[in-house]
Design a protein around this motif. Structure first.
Motif, mmCIF file in Angstrom:
data_model
loop_
_atom_site.group_PDB
_atom_site.id
_atom_site.type_symbol
_atom_site.label_atom_id
_atom_site.label_comp_id
_atom_site.label_asym_id
_atom_site.label_seq_id
_atom_site.Cartn_x
_atom_site.Cartn_y
_atom_site.Cartn_z
ATOM 1 N N ASN A 114 112.734 -32.317 45.049
ATOM 2 C CA ASN A 114 112.975 -33.743 44.894
ATOM 3 C C ASN A 114 113.777 -33.995 43.623
ATOM 4 O OD1 ASN A 114 111.750 -34.961 47.185
ATOM 5 N ND2 ASN A 114 109.731 -34.561 46.308
ATOM 6 N N PRO A 115 114.856 -34.773 43.699
ATOM 7 C CA PRO A 115 115.783 -34.839 42.570
ATOM 8 C C PRO A 115 115.201 -35.407 41.281
ATOM 9 C CG PRO A 115 116.395 -36.409 44.291
ATOM 10 C CD PRO A 115 115.361 -35.525 44.867
ATOM 11 N N SER A 116 114.366 -36.439 41.343
ATOM 12 C CA SER A 116 113.778 -36.959 40.108
ATOM 13 C C SER A 116 112.784 -35.971 39.513
ATOM 14 C CB SER A 116 113.108 -38.313 40.347
ATOM 15 O OG SER A 116 114.074 -39.342 40.370
ATOM 16 N N SER A 117 112.109 -35.190 40.370
ATOM 17 C CA SER A 117 111.225 -34.136 39.862
ATOM 18 C C SER A 117 112.027 -33.073 39.121
ATOM 19 C CB SER A 117 110.460 -33.491 41.022
ATOM 20 O OG SER A 117 109.611 -34.405 41.644
ATOM 21 N N GLY A 118 113.156 -32.663 39.716
ATOM 22 C CA GLY A 118 114.003 -31.689 39.048
ATOM 23 C C GLY A 118 114.570 -32.213 37.752
ATOM 24 N N PHE A 119 114.964 -33.478 37.736
ATOM 25 C CA PHE A 119 115.505 -34.123 36.541
ATOM 26 C C PHE A 119 114.484 -34.104 35.417
ATOM 27 C CE2 PHE A 119 116.182 -38.183 34.188
ATOM 28 C CZ PHE A 119 117.467 -37.961 33.706
ATOM 29 N N VAL A 120 113.268 -34.540 35.704
ATOM 30 C CA VAL A 120 112.222 -34.626 34.672
ATOM 31 C C VAL A 120 111.811 -33.236 34.186
ATOM 32 C CG1 VAL A 120 109.798 -35.249 34.279
ATOM 33 C CG2 VAL A 120 111.350 -36.880 35.378
ATOM 34 N N THR A 121 111.552 -32.316 35.110
ATOM 35 C CA THR A 121 111.071 -30.999 34.684
ATOM 36 C C THR A 121 112.146 -30.218 33.927
ATOM 37 O OG1 THR A 121 111.561 -30.162 36.919
ATOM 38 C CG2 THR A 121 109.274 -30.760 36.429
ATOM 39 N N PHE A 122 113.402 -30.425 34.287
ATOM 40 C CA PHE A 122 114.461 -29.773 33.517
ATOM 41 C C PHE A 122 114.448 -30.266 32.076
ATOM 42 C CE2 PHE A 122 118.602 -29.397 31.618
ATOM 43 C CZ PHE A 122 119.013 -28.119 31.969
ATOM 44 N N LEU A 123 114.403 -31.587 31.882
ATOM 45 C CA LEU A 123 114.474 -32.136 30.530
ATOM 46 C C LEU A 123 113.232 -31.816 29.704
ATOM 47 C CD1 LEU A 123 116.055 -35.633 31.276
ATOM 48 C CD2 LEU A 123 117.180 -33.604 30.338
ATOM 49 N N LYS B 224 103.730 -35.115 36.437
ATOM 50 C CA LYS B 224 104.174 -35.946 37.553
ATOM 51 C C LYS B 224 105.379 -36.748 37.110
ATOM 52 C CE LYS B 224 102.548 -39.367 40.909
ATOM 53 N NZ LYS B 224 101.425 -40.220 41.339
ATOM 54 N N PRO B 225 106.501 -36.620 37.821
ATOM 55 C CA PRO B 225 106.744 -35.755 38.978
ATOM 56 C C PRO B 225 106.987 -34.310 38.547
ATOM 57 C CG PRO B 225 108.756 -36.896 38.412
ATOM 58 C CD PRO B 225 107.697 -37.420 37.477
ATOM 59 N N GLY B 226 106.823 -33.376 39.503
ATOM 60 C CA GLY B 226 107.202 -31.994 39.232
ATOM 61 C C GLY B 226 106.096 -30.976 39.247
ATOM 62 N N LYS B 227 104.959 -31.273 39.843
ATOM 63 C CA LYS B 227 103.816 -30.350 39.824
ATOM 64 C C LYS B 227 104.146 -28.924 40.260
ATOM 65 C CE LYS B 227 100.647 -30.545 43.058
ATOM 66 N NZ LYS B 227 99.490 -30.948 43.899
ATOM 67 N N PRO B 228 104.958 -28.704 41.327
ATOM 68 C CA PRO B 228 105.137 -27.324 41.791
ATOM 69 C C PRO B 228 106.131 -26.481 40.997
ATOM 70 C CG PRO B 228 106.311 -28.819 43.239
ATOM 71 C CD PRO B 228 105.559 -29.674 42.268
ATOM 72 N N LEU B 229 106.449 -26.858 39.768
ATOM 73 C CA LEU B 229 107.355 -26.027 38.961
ATOM 74 C C LEU B 229 106.797 -24.616 38.803
ATOM 75 C CD1 LEU B 229 109.459 -26.705 35.923
ATOM 76 C CD2 LEU B 229 107.590 -25.078 35.602
ATOM 77 N N ALA B 230 107.713 -23.633 38.863
ATOM 78 C CA ALA B 230 107.327 -22.229 38.697
ATOM 79 C C ALA B 230 108.180 -21.588 37.614
ATOM 80 C CB ALA B 230 107.508 -21.473 40.010
ATOM 81 N N ALA C 32 94.584 -44.635 36.242
ATOM 82 C CA ALA C 32 94.699 -43.399 35.460
ATOM 83 C C ALA C 32 94.966 -42.226 36.386
ATOM 84 C CB ALA C 32 93.419 -43.152 34.658
ATOM 85 N N GLY C 33 95.963 -41.414 36.036
ATOM 86 C CA GLY C 33 96.288 -40.245 36.844
ATOM 87 C C GLY C 33 95.690 -38.980 36.259
ATOM 88 N N GLY C 34 95.662 -37.945 37.075
ATOM 89 C CA GLY C 34 95.134 -36.672 36.607
ATOM 90 C C GLY C 34 96.196 -35.771 35.992
ATOM 91 N N ARG C 35 97.448 -36.234 36.008
ATOM 92 C CA ARG C 35 98.548 -35.459 35.426
ATOM 93 C C ARG C 35 99.307 -36.312 34.422
ATOM 94 N NH1 ARG C 35 102.041 -34.010 40.437
ATOM 95 N NH2 ARG C 35 100.926 -35.696 41.494
ATOM 96 N N GLN C 36 99.960 -35.670 33.463
ATOM 97 C CA GLN C 36 100.816 -36.397 32.524
ATOM 98 C C GLN C 36 102.043 -36.893 33.280
ATOM 99 O OE1 GLN C 36 100.863 -35.558 28.341
ATOM 100 N NE2 GLN C 36 103.028 -34.998 28.454
ATOM 101 N N GLU C 37 102.293 -38.198 33.178
ATOM 102 C CA GLU C 37 103.367 -38.796 33.977
ATOM 103 C C GLU C 37 104.568 -39.134 33.105
ATOM 104 O OE1 GLU C 37 102.395 -41.343 37.229
ATOM 105 O OE2 GLU C 37 100.253 -41.242 36.777
#
Length: 399
Positions: free
Chosen positions: A293-302, A272-278, A334-339
């Motif tokens: 979503n731009p922050s999701s793309g930013f985080v998942t890219f890095l 999180k963010p970025g769950k739907p990455l494929a 507490a979240g269920g995903r690594q944030e």
């Protein structure tokens, strides 16, 4: 379906990498490239004992003489003769030390007389002399291959006399944007439209990694247009990156078309963010579908794409370091995903503390522009102000 943890996804991604071929490139093209050869020094650097100062080369034993005649002058690039007993050589920074001299006295510590000097400060043996091989010794292995070359590395290769080196070819990346709501910057916005920030953001990050980027434009939100764009991108690319269209909505066509044209290997991560990455493959090209979503793309890219690109190029260090700092915030749920929280690391009360951006929504790109770090919050963890948390520094991630 259980979401895949980030560490497990990274391991699977890196195990699926196909390494790029290598090519020989001149020095001016090496910055940011990954070295694919062993580099062993063939020369000493510096090649000879040389002066670290402008001054006078002499023997320590002669320094107490009331006058020391100046017997020769040695500039950088010149080689002097053996130093006569009880004399000094006028010498300049970088010039070779004449045989017989065992120190250099800088000119500020000498009184200049008529054709001679008087030493004002008693020197010690070896003073202001840079010995041969002080920087690098001949035979020393400086690089083993797999290093990503920075400007200083390119300079060091030049100091060793290399005019070229073997490096990985540049990854050829095709970049697709999906979404009928997208408009390119500079164009007028109609109601319901937004500017395509992902294209500019990803292009900048990809070029920073030495990639050759081919912009495939904005793809119409139809199955046919998506399939056509993916087929064309796969023909001449090592990697395809799309933004948007990887969720499960009726207008999200990318995932389905990747499955038809090739193979989808990963989808939906515990991030999180970025769950739907494929992630998958179309022909010989690897494929990453990033969230729109731009922050999701930013985080998942890095976090996920950059390590993959570095591994493609043969880099031995592909994962960023985690640095411990003090949390200057509470994270009570507490979240269920690594944030990955956009944050700024600052010095406060003599300690490094992480301050969060006030809006962590995945659509808020201003948070990424403001931040200098990502705080990593493992799944299931709550944070109290004052606790230690790990951060990824954006200066490292974006380098």
């Amino acid at each position: 379906m259980a979401l895949m943890p980030v560490d497990e996804a990274l391991a699977q991604l890196l195990a699926d990498v196909t390494a790029l071929p290598a090519e020989t490139c001149p020095l001016e093209q090496l910055a940011g490239r990954v070295l694919r050869q062993v580099v062993t020094a063939q020369v000493n650097v510096p090649p000879l004992d040389n002066s670290a100062m402008d001054g006078y080369a002499l023997r320590v034993a002669d320094a107490a003489l009331p006058q020391i005649p100046v017997s020769q002058r040695i500039a950088a690039g010149e080689v002097g003769g053996p130093l006569q007993t009880a004399t000094a050589a006028r010498i300049f920074t970088g010039a070779p030390i004449p045989p017989g001299a065992d120190c250099v006295v800088m000119q500020e510590d000498c009184e200049v007389l008529d054709g001679a000097i008087r030493v004002l400060q008693v020197p010690r043996a070896g003073q202001h002399i840079r010995p041969a091989g002080q920087d690098i010794c001949a035979g020393e292995e400086k690089y083993v291959g797999g290093e990503r070359l920075r400007a200083a590395d390119v300079g060091l290769l030049a100091a060793l006399g290399l005019a070229e080196a073997l490096v990985s070819t540049r990854p050829r990346v095709a970049l697709l944007s999906t979404g009928d709501e997208l408009v390119e910057p500079g164009e007028p916005l109609a109601t319901g439209q937004i500017y395509n920030s992902n294209r500019a953001l990803l292009t900048a990050m990809l070029r920073g990694l030495g990639c050759e980027v081919r912009d495939c434009g904005i793809v119409e939100d139809t199955a046919e247009a998506t399939a056509r764009a993916l087929r064309q991108a796969a023909e001449h690319s090592d990697l395809i990156i799309s933004t948007g269209g990887v969720s499960a909505g009726e207008e999200d066509h990318v995932k389905a078309q990747v499955e038809k044209l090739g193979q989808l290997k990963l989808w939906k991560l515990a991030i999180k963010p970025g769950k739907p990455l494929a992630y998958g493959r179309i022909g010989k090209a690897a494929f990453f579908g990033l969230p729109g979503n731009p922050s999701s793309g930013f985080v998942t890219f890095l976090v996920l794409v950059k390590p993959y690109l570095l591994a493609m190029q043969g880099a031995t260090k592909v994962l960023p370091e985690h640095w411990p700092v003090i949390a200057d915030f509470d994270w009570p749920k507490a979240g269920g995903r690594q944030e990955y929280l956009r944050a700024r690391v600052e010095v406060s009360e003599g300690r490094l503390k992480a301050v969060l951006y006030n809006n962590q929504s995945s659509g808020v790109l201003a948070s990424a522009a403001w931040a200098n770090a990502l705080v990593v919050i493992p799944a299931g963890r709550v944070i109290q102000k004052g606790e230690s948390v790990d951060v990824l520094l954006l200066n490292e991630l974006l380098a």
